[in-house]
Scaffold this motif. Structure first.
Motif, PDB file in Angstrom:
ATOM      1  N   ARG A  11      24.283 -17.334   3.451  1.00 31.72           N
ATOM      2  CA  ARG A  11      22.986 -17.816   3.948  1.00 31.72           C
ATOM      3  C   ARG A  11      22.753 -17.272   5.356  1.00 31.72           C
ATOM      4  NH1 ARG A  11      21.585 -22.627   0.871  1.00 31.72           N
ATOM      5  NH2 ARG A  11      21.636 -21.813  -1.277  1.00 31.72           N
ATOM      6  N   TYR A  12      21.482 -17.012   5.665  1.00 32.06           N
ATOM      7  CA  TYR A  12      21.165 -16.384   6.934  1.00 32.06           C
ATOM      8  C   TYR A  12      20.008 -17.087   7.626  1.00 32.06           C
ATOM      9  CZ  TYR A  12      17.883 -14.260   3.624  1.00 32.06           C
ATOM     10  OH  TYR A  12      16.962 -14.065   2.629  1.00 32.06           O
ATOM     11  N   ALA A  13      19.942 -16.884   8.946  1.00 34.14           N
ATOM     12  CA  ALA A  13      18.810 -17.326   9.764  1.00 34.14           C
ATOM     13  C   ALA A  13      18.268 -16.097  10.477  1.00 34.14           C
ATOM     14  CB  ALA A  13      19.248 -18.383  10.772  1.00 34.14           C
ATOM     15  N   ILE A  14      16.951 -15.879  10.333  1.00 37.37           N
ATOM     16  CA  ILE A  14      16.290 -14.696  10.894  1.00 37.37           C
ATOM     17  C   ILE A  14      15.253 -15.143  11.919  1.00 37.37           C
ATOM     18  CG2 ILE A  14      14.939 -12.637  10.379  1.00 37.37           C
ATOM     19  CD1 ILE A  14      15.806 -12.954   7.438  1.00 37.37           C
ATOM     20  N   VAL A  64      11.748 -19.262  12.487  1.00 37.37           N
ATOM     21  CA  VAL A  64      13.096 -18.950  12.012  1.00 37.37           C
ATOM     22  C   VAL A  64      13.120 -19.131  10.498  1.00 37.37           C
ATOM     23  CG1 VAL A  64      15.531 -19.622  12.063  1.00 37.37           C
ATOM     24  CG2 VAL A  64      14.192 -19.629  14.180  1.00 37.37           C
ATOM     25  N   LEU A  65      13.471 -18.054   9.768  1.00 37.26           N
ATOM     26  CA  LEU A  65      13.586 -18.113   8.317  1.00 37.26           C
ATOM     27  C   LEU A  65      15.027 -18.414   7.927  1.00 37.26           C
ATOM     28  CD1 LEU A  65      11.335 -15.703   8.939  1.00 37.26           C
ATOM     29  CD2 LEU A  65      11.459 -15.457   6.478  1.00 37.26           C
ATOM     30  N   ILE A  67      13.081 -21.101   3.366  1.00 40.34           N
ATOM     31  CA  ILE A  67      12.336 -22.076   4.164  1.00 40.34           C
ATOM     32  C   ILE A  67      12.092 -21.487   5.550  1.00 40.34           C
ATOM     33  CG2 ILE A  67      13.075 -24.117   2.885  1.00 40.34           C
ATOM     34  CD1 ILE A  67      15.171 -24.645   5.036  1.00 40.34           C
ATOM     35  N   LEU A  68      11.117 -22.072   6.248  1.00 38.76           N
ATOM     36  CA  LEU A  68      10.691 -21.564   7.552  1.00 38.76           C
ATOM     37  C   LEU A  68      10.541 -22.712   8.534  1.00 38.76           C
ATOM     38  CD1 LEU A  68       9.580 -18.991   9.093  1.00 38.76           C
ATOM     39  CD2 LEU A  68       7.306 -19.757   8.384  1.00 38.76           C
ATOM     40  N   TYR A  69      11.132 -22.537   9.714  1.00 40.23           N
ATOM     41  CA  TYR A  69      11.008 -23.513  10.805  1.00 40.23           C
ATOM     42  C   TYR A  69      10.203 -22.910  11.945  1.00 40.23           C
ATOM     43  CZ  TYR A  69      14.875 -26.234   8.745  1.00 40.23           C
ATOM     44  OH  TYR A  69      15.666 -26.990   7.920  1.00 40.23           O
TER      45      TYR A  69
END
Length: 368
Positions: A245-248, A255-256, A227-229
């Protein structure tokens, strides 16, 4: 004398293989069943590191280290050539509450990588959006991420500038042409195409194509959803990873959050169950995402392989056929090194790393 090489698959592995071979002066024809870069190369997160590098074999580590050192140059080269910036963005990566922290630190000492324990309070100052629920943190400062949709767009544009490259998009390959013990081309939707050498770089679909030769290649689709924010540009200054799980962060504030790991065949349908799970992970990592704008949810198919070790090299008993596939979760990470190694082998140059661990010989079986 230059040769003609035919590449099946237009993801980052196929595109970079074409770039490496064409840069050496060969004529290259690339085929993809849809637009290039539209499958897992587009769908992935783009972290230029395995998620947990110490859990992989030395074979994966060797390719990862070479690629990590090469990526900044590749980004600059493609930007200069195409005016498209792949955004190789060095942010560093924080691992939170690892169960195997000691293994990670031992690996870093052995491989001379700058991984270290850091104080939680310092991390909370550096990444204010991070949840306050974590007790232990490891950090590697030099980890980058690449904006993978822009990377494949830049590679496509670079290949279009090369007079010795032709791209056949929306042209599916259904099988191989054999003459005696040699593979001399492929059957396509536009007719039979011939070449001196054929490279199979079709990601999760590579195993299906190898079955047409009666060969069992253990590369299978493994579904991943993300998902993407959309956030403000300074919301997340570094990659953070916890519980798989990661946030990129992207430079523009996107932010992915990823990713799921599902065995669902070739089904790429995003599911409500995965969406709920990813949103929960997002908020557990970065609580403010509960109020952020969700702008995307998609799925892609990774090319799963035993131990995540790719197949790179010639296919025994099928002269002229080469593999560059089976990179599992690390296609974008390993692509530069994998394609350089492939080109070295095909052009009979000194290989950048020992090719033995990736050789198809001994790793393939006859299809049942």
């Amino acid at each position: 004398m230059s040769e003609c090489q035919l590449i099946v698959g237009g993801g980052v592995l196929g595109l970079l293989s074409a770039y490496a071979l064409a840069s050496a002066g060969n004529h290259v024809a690339l085929f993809d069943s849809q637009s290039v870069g539209a499958e897992s190369s587009w769908a992935g997160g783009g972290i230029v590191s395995p998620l947990y590098p110490w859990r992989y074999s030395p074979a994966v580590t060797a390719l990862a280290h070479w690629s990590q050192d090469f990526y900044p140059w590749l980004g600059e080269q493609l930007l200069a050539q195409t005016q498209i910036d792949p955004e190789v963005y060095v942010t560093g990566l924080y691992w939170l509450d690892l169960d195997d922290e000691a293994d990670a630190l031992a690996w870093a000492r052995r491989e001379e990588r700058p991984l270290q324990c850091v104080d939680v309070a310092a991390v909370e100052r550096a990444v204010p959006a991070l949840a306050k629920s974590f007790g232990r943190v490891l950090h590697m400062a030099d980890v980058a991420n690449v904006r993978n949709p822009r990377l494949v767009k830049a590679l496509r544009a670079a290949l279009q500038q090369m007079p010795n490259v032709t791209m056949h998009e929306h042209c599916a390959v259904s099988g191989f042409i054999r003459e005696g013990g040699r593979v001399t081309g492929v059957h396509t939707a536009q007719g039979d195409m011939y070449a001196d050498q054929v490279v199979l770089a079709a990601g999760a679909w590579s195993g299906e194509l190898m079955k047409t030769l009666g060969i069992e290649l253990p590369v299978v689709p493994v579904k991943g959803q993300m998902i993407l924010y959309k956030c403000r540009e300074d919301f997340l200054p570094a990659i953070v990873l916890a519980k798989g799980r990661y946030a990129i962060p992207r430079r523009d504030g996107h932010v992915l959050i990823g990713s799921t790991l599902e065995h669902a065949g070739f089904d790429k349908t995003p599911t409500d169950e995965a969406l709920a799970s990813l949103k929960a992970s997002a908020v557990e990592l970065l609580p403010a995402l509960a109020d952020a704008e969700l702008v995307g949810h998609w799925a892609g198919l990774r090319p799963g392989s035993p131990e995540g070790i790719p197949f790179i090299g010639p296919v025994p008993g099928h002269d002229g056929l080469w593999l560059n596939c089976g990179h599992y979760r690390n296609g974008l990470v390993l692509a530069p090194a994998s394609c350089q190694l492939l080109a070295d082998l095909m052009l009979r140059r000194e290989p950048i790393v020992d090719p033995a661990p990736y050789a198809p010989a001994g790793r393939l079986a006859l299809a049942g």
